[in-house]
Write an enzyme that holds these catalytic residues in place. Sequence first.
Site, PDB file in Angstrom:
ATOM      1  N   PRO A 175       0.832  -1.207   0.000  1.00 30.94           N
ATOM      2  CA  PRO A 175       0.000   0.000   0.000  1.00 30.94           C
ATOM      3  C   PRO A 175       0.866   1.256   0.000  1.00 30.94           C
ATOM      4  CG  PRO A 175      -0.771  -1.586   1.643  1.00 30.94           C
ATOM      5  CD  PRO A 175       0.544  -2.091   1.152  1.00 30.94           C
TER       6      PRO A 175
ATOM      7  N   LEU B 190       5.539   1.870   4.653  1.00 33.68           N
ATOM      8  CA  LEU B 190       5.958   0.465   4.705  1.00 33.68           C
ATOM      9  C   LEU B 190       7.154   0.178   3.800  1.00 33.68           C
ATOM     10  CD1 LEU B 190       2.538  -1.445   4.762  1.00 33.68           C
ATOM     11  CD2 LEU B 190       3.924  -0.654   6.682  1.00 33.68           C
TER      12      LEU B 190
ATOM     13  N   GLY C  56       7.555   1.085   0.456  1.00 30.49           N
ATOM     14  CA  GLY C  56       7.149   0.655  -0.878  1.00 30.49           C
ATOM     15  C   GLY C  56       8.134   1.025  -1.970  1.00 30.49           C
TER      16      GLY C  56
ATOM     17  N   SER D 175      11.420   1.827  -1.647  1.00 33.86           N
ATOM     18  CA  SER D 175      12.708   1.152  -1.464  1.00 33.86           C
ATOM     19  C   SER D 175      12.600  -0.335  -1.755  1.00 33.86           C
ATOM     20  CB  SER D 175      13.248   1.392  -0.057  1.00 33.86           C
ATOM     21  OG  SER D 175      12.310   1.013   0.929  1.00 33.86           O
ATOM     22  N   ALA D 176      11.410  -0.930  -1.584  1.00 32.36           N
ATOM     23  CA  ALA D 176      11.239  -2.343  -1.923  1.00 32.36           C
ATOM     24  C   ALA D 176      11.396  -2.563  -3.424  1.00 32.36           C
ATOM     25  CB  ALA D 176       9.869  -2.838  -1.464  1.00 32.36           C
TER      26      ALA D 176
ATOM     27  N   ASP E 188      14.838   1.383   6.272  1.00 27.39           N
ATOM     28  CA  ASP E 188      14.037   0.568   5.351  1.00 27.39           C
ATOM     29  C   ASP E 188      14.926  -0.288   4.458  1.00 27.39           C
ATOM     30  OD1 ASP E 188      12.115   2.121   6.495  1.00 27.39           O
ATOM     31  OD2 ASP E 188      11.171   2.734   4.616  1.00 27.39           O
TER      32      ASP E 188
END
Length: 343
Positions: free
Chosen positions: A112, A117, A119, A121-122, A167
């Site tokens: 999301p 959360l 997002g 960097s993921a 993160d």
Amino acid sequence: MIIRTKGLARIGLIGNPSDGYNGKTISCAINNFWAEVTLWESPNLQIQLNPTCDPTEFSSFNQLHHITAQNGYYGGLRLIQASCKKFKDYCQQSGIELDDRNFTITYDTSIPRQIGLGGSSAIITAMMRALMEFYHLTNDQIPNQILPSIILSVETQELGIHAGLQDRVIQVYGGVVFMDFSTEVMSAEGEYQYGNYDYIDSSLIPPLFLAYLSTPSDSGRIHNDVKFRYQQNDLEVVSAMRTFAQYTESCRTALQQQDIDQVKELIDLNFDLRRKIFGDAVIGQQNLEMIQIARDHGCPAKFAGSSGAVVGIYHDWEQLRNLAENYRRQNYELVKLSIDPGY
């Protein structure tokens, strides 16, 4: 050969926001949400747009307005392109010769948006892993300890996004990690800094839930001056960041001793101190409401990241079910967290 790599979402269990202020944190990679990059060799280098994250066609003006209001103007294309550029920069600077091959990239994400959360960097983490696999690079060429800093530089240097190492560290290492960013331990390999990172056994983490905004938006966020105050050696802020670091040390000890009551108390203290130094206007009414719902059910809770989502500890399924019903009545989402085992 088709290469698929993932970057997991993450939550900050304790210590944040001190990670951006030479503090200490414990973070967990979670299996509930992830970003995935798919890459294969092709005649030309091509980045394929994701129709959800980078839409260029809409069924109506209303749909364009709704998607833009919810997701903003920036999707994953710039993250993918900036990752490729920074990867090439690093290889050139490090004397790493890359094969003269092209590839096609696609990506997708279930994380999301705009709730802290990790997002963005993921996606970058998954992209870096895909490039390393495609060019047969190992941790000998790009060590794990500096990879988070390379990922961070994609956002800070290439895209001008304010961010910190936490993160990226947990998304590279996975599992549950104690991170020490204090000035005494921070080291550097060239321009890329790193702290001390130690795994914690993921089985020691108590049952966690995540509650988050169903329709988040950047538009309501209010500027805060905590970073400026820290840079000016404001006594209250500097003291608070040291206290966050102490909470993290105490939480690691409590987890190792399985003193869950102490862990719960530290989580509540973490949020209360954050609220004190940032103020309710910055914290926001919805974030305060999510915390209060958890506490009304006897569950300690704090921000999972910057804002927009809270992480808390629950005792049993009955408590979790009642909590979920209350959150959903208030138009918030709730999930039971699955912690990545790491290693």
